[in-house]
Design a protein around this motif. Structure first.
Motif, PDB file in Angstrom:
ATOM      1  N   LEU A 180      -9.711  -9.678  -2.935  1.00  0.00           N
ATOM      2  CA  LEU A 180     -10.335  -8.364  -2.754  1.00  0.00           C
ATOM      3  C   LEU A 180     -11.173  -8.316  -1.475  1.00  0.00           C
ATOM      4  O   LEU A 180     -11.320  -7.258  -0.859  1.00  0.00           O
ATOM      5  CB  LEU A 180     -11.213  -8.031  -3.961  1.00  0.00           C
ATOM      6  CG  LEU A 180     -10.477  -7.623  -5.239  1.00  0.00           C
ATOM      7  CD1 LEU A 180     -11.452  -7.511  -6.409  1.00  0.00           C
ATOM      8  CD2 LEU A 180      -9.731  -6.306  -5.042  1.00  0.00           C
ATOM      9  N   ALA A 181     -11.706  -9.465  -1.069  1.00  0.00           N
ATOM     10  CA  ALA A 181     -12.544  -9.512   0.129  1.00  0.00           C
ATOM     11  C   ALA A 181     -11.741  -9.314   1.410  1.00  0.00           C
ATOM     12  O   ALA A 181     -12.296  -8.892   2.431  1.00  0.00           O
ATOM     13  CB  ALA A 181     -13.290 -10.843   0.186  1.00  0.00           C
ATOM     14  N   VAL A 182     -10.442  -9.599   1.366  1.00  0.00           N
ATOM     15  CA  VAL A 182      -9.630  -9.514   2.591  1.00  0.00           C
ATOM     16  C   VAL A 182      -8.514  -8.472   2.507  1.00  0.00           C
ATOM     17  O   VAL A 182      -7.922  -8.122   3.532  1.00  0.00           O
ATOM     18  CB  VAL A 182      -8.999 -10.886   2.921  1.00  0.00           C
ATOM     19  CG1 VAL A 182     -10.082 -11.921   3.166  1.00  0.00           C
ATOM     20  CG2 VAL A 182      -8.063 -11.359   1.814  1.00  0.00           C
ATOM     21  N   LEU A 183      -8.234  -7.970   1.321  1.00  0.00           N
ATOM     22  CA  LEU A 183      -7.122  -7.025   1.155  1.00  0.00           C
ATOM     23  C   LEU A 183      -7.629  -5.588   1.233  1.00  0.00           C
ATOM     24  O   LEU A 183      -8.412  -5.157   0.383  1.00  0.00           O
ATOM     25  CB  LEU A 183      -6.433  -7.256  -0.195  1.00  0.00           C
ATOM     26  CG  LEU A 183      -5.194  -6.403  -0.489  1.00  0.00           C
ATOM     27  CD1 LEU A 183      -4.065  -6.758   0.474  1.00  0.00           C
ATOM     28  CD2 LEU A 183      -4.744  -6.609  -1.940  1.00  0.00           C
ATOM     29  N   PRO A 184      -7.195  -4.825   2.237  1.00  0.00           N
ATOM     30  CA  PRO A 184      -7.652  -3.435   2.347  1.00  0.00           C
ATOM     31  C   PRO A 184      -6.940  -2.529   1.346  1.00  0.00           C
ATOM     32  O   PRO A 184      -5.847  -2.846   0.864  1.00  0.00           O
ATOM     33  CB  PRO A 184      -7.276  -3.062   3.786  1.00  0.00           C
ATOM     34  CG  PRO A 184      -6.080  -3.917   4.086  1.00  0.00           C
ATOM     35  CD  PRO A 184      -6.309  -5.214   3.355  1.00  0.00           C
ATOM     36  N   ALA A 185      -7.568  -1.413   1.046  1.00  0.00           N
ATOM     37  CA  ALA A 185      -6.967  -0.429   0.147  1.00  0.00           C
ATOM     38  C   ALA A 185      -6.137   0.551   0.973  1.00  0.00           C
ATOM     39  O   ALA A 185      -6.665   1.205   1.872  1.00  0.00           O
ATOM     40  CB  ALA A 185      -8.049   0.319  -0.619  1.00  0.00           C
ATOM     41  N   PRO A 186      -4.837   0.660   0.718  1.00  0.00           N
ATOM     42  CA  PRO A 186      -4.006   1.596   1.483  1.00  0.00           C
ATOM     43  C   PRO A 186      -4.328   3.037   1.106  1.00  0.00           C
ATOM     44  O   PRO A 186      -4.767   3.320  -0.014  1.00  0.00           O
ATOM     45  CB  PRO A 186      -2.586   1.217   1.069  1.00  0.00           C
ATOM     46  CG  PRO A 186      -2.731   0.645  -0.301  1.00  0.00           C
ATOM     47  CD  PRO A 186      -4.057  -0.058  -0.310  1.00  0.00           C
ATOM     48  N   SER A 187      -4.092   3.943   2.040  1.00  0.00           N
ATOM     49  CA  SER A 187      -4.362   5.357   1.773  1.00  0.00           C
ATOM     50  C   SER A 187      -3.086   6.137   1.467  1.00  0.00           C
ATOM     51  O   SER A 187      -3.117   7.116   0.715  1.00  0.00           O
ATOM     52  CB  SER A 187      -5.076   5.993   2.974  1.00  0.00           C
ATOM     53  OG  SER A 187      -4.310   5.816   4.159  1.00  0.00           O
TER      54      SER A 187
END
Length: 238
Positions: free
Chosen positions: A91-98
């Motif tokens: 979670l610290a390195v994985l961005p949330a896609p839009s």
């Protein structure tokens, strides 16, 4: 020694993959599996991270093993620690896609990865996770069916998690209906030499630990285990 190394590797790869799949479901934002809805709900009201919430719940569930007279294995303890660390690190390195198509793809990929990881870590035969052990322990002690016990547990944690603010959505539905068939698919595709857990309910191979599975005692009566000669000392499981 070689067998022990192989089993340990399967366990760690499976648990790490499981943690990554949890983080992917969170970042997709389309709904989590029932237990993670509950874990996420706890993070809304406490300073806990998702991984920490998962670990705390895992420890509490392990305490419920005591009256059920379950015995944890190495994999049980590793389940609590490795998944918690992995999900928070991811979670610290994985961005949330839009973009919605990317979110859908991430959600589907997470469910597939979760199924593969489940086969690997359970296939290592080093002990069930806390939540799996709770379910199988209740089946053994109550005589109720696996389906009824699992549905009851997951419906309870899902409702509690939703009330706490956990994310429920299409991903929750996809996971609920997709995880079982996917696990069965990857079980068929996985070489038998990589599975040290007797998923079929029959006798274990000579170099496998004869682990009790849900399928072996659906009515709650655990069968008498047959002695097997193993290369490593059998790991106690539920």
């Amino acid at each position: 020694m070689r067998t022990a190394l192989k089993r340990g590797t399967l366990l760690l790869v499976g648990l790490c993959g499981y943690g990554v799949s949890m983080a992917m479901m969170v970042r997709a934002g389309l709904g989590l599996d029932p237990w993670d809805v509950f874990h996420q709900g706890l993070t809304r009201h406490t300073p806990l991270t998702l991984g920490m919430a998962s670990a705390v719940v895992g420890v509490v569930v392990l305490l419920a093993w005591i009256p059920l007279r379950n015995r944890p294995g190495i994999g049980t303890v590793a389940n609590v620690i490795v998944i918690a660390v992995t999900v928070d690190a991811t979670l610290a390195v994985l961005p949330a896609p839009s973009a919605l198509p990317v979110r859908i793809a991430m959600m589907i990929g997470a469910v597939v990865l979760n199924a593969i990881s489940t086969v690997l870590y359970i296939g290592a035969g080093l002990g069930p996770g806390p939540r799996d052990g709770l379910m199988t322990g209740l089946v053994a002690r109550t005589g109720l069916s696996v389906r009824l016990v699992r549905t009851g547990i997951e419906a309870t944690v899902l409702a509690a998690g939703w009330l706490l603010g956990g994310t429920v959505g299409i991903g929750t539905v996809v996971y609920a209906f997709g995880i079982g068939p996917l696990v069965q698919l990857f079980l068929r595709l996985t070489p038998r030499s990589l599975l040290f857990h007797d998923f079929s309910g029959g006798r274990a191979r000579a170099d496998r630990d004869p682990i009790t599975t849900m399928g072996e005692w659906p009515q709650g009566n655990a069968p008498t285990r047959q002695p097997a000669t193993t290369e490593t000392e059998p790991t106690p499981t539920c």
